[in-house]
Design an enzyme around this catalytic site. Sequence first.
Site, PDB file in Angstrom:
ATOM      1  N   CYS A  45      57.722  70.279 -59.406  1.00 35.20           N
ATOM      2  CA  CYS A  45      58.098  68.913 -59.056  1.00 35.20           C
ATOM      3  C   CYS A  45      59.592  68.645 -59.209  1.00 35.20           C
ATOM      4  O   CYS A  45      60.042  67.529 -58.921  1.00 35.20           O
ATOM      5  CB  CYS A  45      57.294  67.934 -59.893  1.00 35.20           C
ATOM      6  SG  CYS A  45      55.521  68.207 -59.703  1.00 35.20           S
TER       7      CYS A  45
ATOM      8  N   HIS B 209      62.054  59.878 -62.912  1.00 37.54           N
ATOM      9  CA  HIS B 209      60.962  60.766 -62.505  1.00 37.54           C
ATOM     10  C   HIS B 209      59.693  59.912 -62.559  1.00 37.54           C
ATOM     11  O   HIS B 209      58.919  59.894 -61.620  1.00 37.54           O
ATOM     12  CB  HIS B 209      60.870  61.964 -63.433  1.00 37.54           C
ATOM     13  CG  HIS B 209      59.724  62.879 -63.110  1.00 37.54           C
ATOM     14  ND1 HIS B 209      59.659  63.612 -61.940  1.00 37.54           N
ATOM     15  CD2 HIS B 209      58.594  63.177 -63.798  1.00 37.54           C
ATOM     16  CE1 HIS B 209      58.535  64.327 -61.931  1.00 37.54           C
ATOM     17  NE2 HIS B 209      57.871  64.079 -63.042  1.00 37.54           N
TER      18      HIS B 209
ATOM     19  N   HIS C 180      53.242  60.734 -56.192  1.00 35.02           N
ATOM     20  CA  HIS C 180      54.092  61.802 -56.709  1.00 35.02           C
ATOM     21  C   HIS C 180      54.047  62.913 -55.662  1.00 35.02           C
ATOM     22  O   HIS C 180      53.040  63.636 -55.562  1.00 35.02           O
ATOM     23  CB  HIS C 180      53.532  62.271 -58.046  1.00 35.02           C
ATOM     24  CG  HIS C 180      54.351  63.343 -58.721  1.00 35.02           C
ATOM     25  ND1 HIS C 180      55.354  64.056 -58.103  1.00 35.02           N
ATOM     26  CD2 HIS C 180      54.303  63.809 -59.995  1.00 35.02           C
ATOM     27  CE1 HIS C 180      55.876  64.898 -58.945  1.00 35.02           C
ATOM     28  NE2 HIS C 180      55.269  64.790 -60.103  1.00 35.02           N
TER      29      HIS C 180
END
Lengths: 329, 408
Positions: free
Chosen positions: B167, B298, B335
């Site tokens: 990620c 994030h 996400h």
Amino acid sequence: MHPFPGMVLSGVGLVAPGGTDTTAFFQALQQPAPETAPPEDPAPRRPGHPDRRVGMDEPRLKMARYMDPVSRNAIVAMRGALRESGIEEHRIAAAPHQYGVVLGTTRGPCVTREGLYASLTSRQGKMVSATLFSHCGYNIAGAMTAIAFGFKGPNLTLAARGDLGLVVLRRALGLLAGDRAHTVFAGVSECDGAARPTGIPFGEFAYWLCLERKDTARKRGATLLAEVDMEDRAVPQRHPLPREERAAATVQGFETTDGTAAPSVRKLTFPLPGLPAGADRYLTLFLVGLLACDPGIRDRFSAVTCAAGTGPVATRIRLAFPEREPAAV
Amino acid sequence: MNTRDAMTAGAEPAAVVTGLGCVSALGPDTKQFWDGLVSGRTGIAPVTGFGHDHLRNPCAGEVRLTPQMVEYARKRGIESRLSLFAELAAGEALGGSALTKADLRARKVGLVLGVSCGMALVRSGINSMVENAGAAEESLDDLTDLAGDLADRLGIRGEAFTVSTACAAGTNAIGLALDLIARDGYDAVVCGGADTLDRMKYLGHSALNTLTPGGIRPFSADREGTIFGEGAGILVLEAARGLDGRTPLALCAGSGFSCDAHHVTAPDPDGAGAIHAIDEALRDAGLRPGDIDYVNLHGSGTPHNDAVESMALAEVFGSAAAAVPVSSIKASIGHVMGAAGACEAVATVLAIRHQRIPPTVNTLEKDPAFPAHLVCGQALDWQIHHALSNSFGFGGCNGTVIFSRCTP
């Protein structure tokens, strides 16, 4: 232009079908040895794969037995690279963010993915193993290596067409040049997936070059294998690069201590006949290690120049052997 | 020369942003993406591409393919959902940059694409979200040609490679692109990330409990996990020296990389890796923490990640942490894994352009334990000179990138 000046190679570590001996590996690259299991081994290795027990002799590395081969081999090969370069645990612990990793891989942890599919099947399609899923990322080998040795600097996993080894090398040197770490390990970890539909054995190997800033290496009293200078030969051009384009590298010349070109050049044939199947994309990484570690080259010459890469990445690499710097002209 | 030194000396910084592209659950282009973010909308909805049985959460930030996208894929012969997203976003970004095909031929231009697992676990096809029956069916597991194929289609002739750091991949791709321009002499680099949803990923995250059973509420006291999405975010970074009169969207001021070296999935509870990535980006940009006017988090909404990110920000910003506005867009688009850092970079650049901070959707009130000034409810008009974006991934890979406003 010299985009990456002042870098040195201080160690090489690897795991290959023949084991972890770098000398034997580089010799085998030039003259392949027959693939046979040792007679005392009751479970013969698969061709192109190392003995699964290799490197499992340290308590800390025993955890690696349960990992995907790409992670396991990367860890074992890293241990060898650290040993060869003389980097001790306390140095890493003192400055962990100064140690980075750039890893090339193409298919990633395919053995783990096999297990993931099997876990889904065994659970009637309702759930998968959380552990296996969490280890499916392509960056798992780089991550597990960092965890095993405490490297907290940049940790990158790359893939590219053509000469992936050269891309890995350039990015590693780029991190050093950008002062993002003072030591970067450039390498590869690949593993055959048994269910690969083409049936072509890919091979299994891991390999690391330990690259450092020259001032750092000298400060810790490292024994240097070579100084590495790299420059682009030309503005990269794609035509486009064909999918089947292979890595290519040529040794352009050797220098002797008085700075002249060597009259007789030891020939290296390409592609290297002993290159593990599917590993030609890492040709440049292997070539740098081979040239820096081969005593037949280091003892005779002060430097060697190579041209590496095709299409988008065309680079001239010069390895100078520090103890045999050419005299000023 | 870093941004601070450049701005002090009146010299040109290394790299600027000239083009943006985005495909997300909010829409197939940057305008719909930004309009959705600042309106507080969400593209998260029940998934249509795979069944909901046995999943911890049936919702995702799924990209609904429009007829135009399907026709584009058919005409271009694109058979991979991931490649489709990447090419659409890259096309938009290059169009916005005004770089022509002739420019791409004549200049030194590269491509860096971030991706996590990509489509390793699924069959080929732009509608494909169902897993392979087994390893023998894998056809998109080899990352070798992903970046190269995209570069060929776009007419990019320089280095083209994929960075796969879970990620953090999108942010790491931008950081590497910045280095290619600053140190390798590249004139431009098309960079960012792309990723896709599939049932196997949802089964895996259900097993890991990273998926929330309810809604995604980043930085909220009652956060329970994240919800995933898909799409692509692409930026065109160029060397400032080659603009030829074009006006850049923002400066790409600096980047930082680090690794937790702690655990495959859990972040280092000390936050040392996150702190280091942020510190490195600030050092690279020549900025101090007090120079940052906005942080794009994030902000995945998981209990541990949010706590560690909050701790890292408190450590870096100190007593000023409560004054710096922060927000997460993950509740808006999900996400998006390997594309997350890139989509969030696009959002950060747009925040600078519009001097407006998108809200953290779904979060009504931030966790009182966190000192951050979380923007939630509605968008906040704010003077932004420098903004920072974080990404933290499995394997402990971390990335931070900083963008700055262009001074006229």
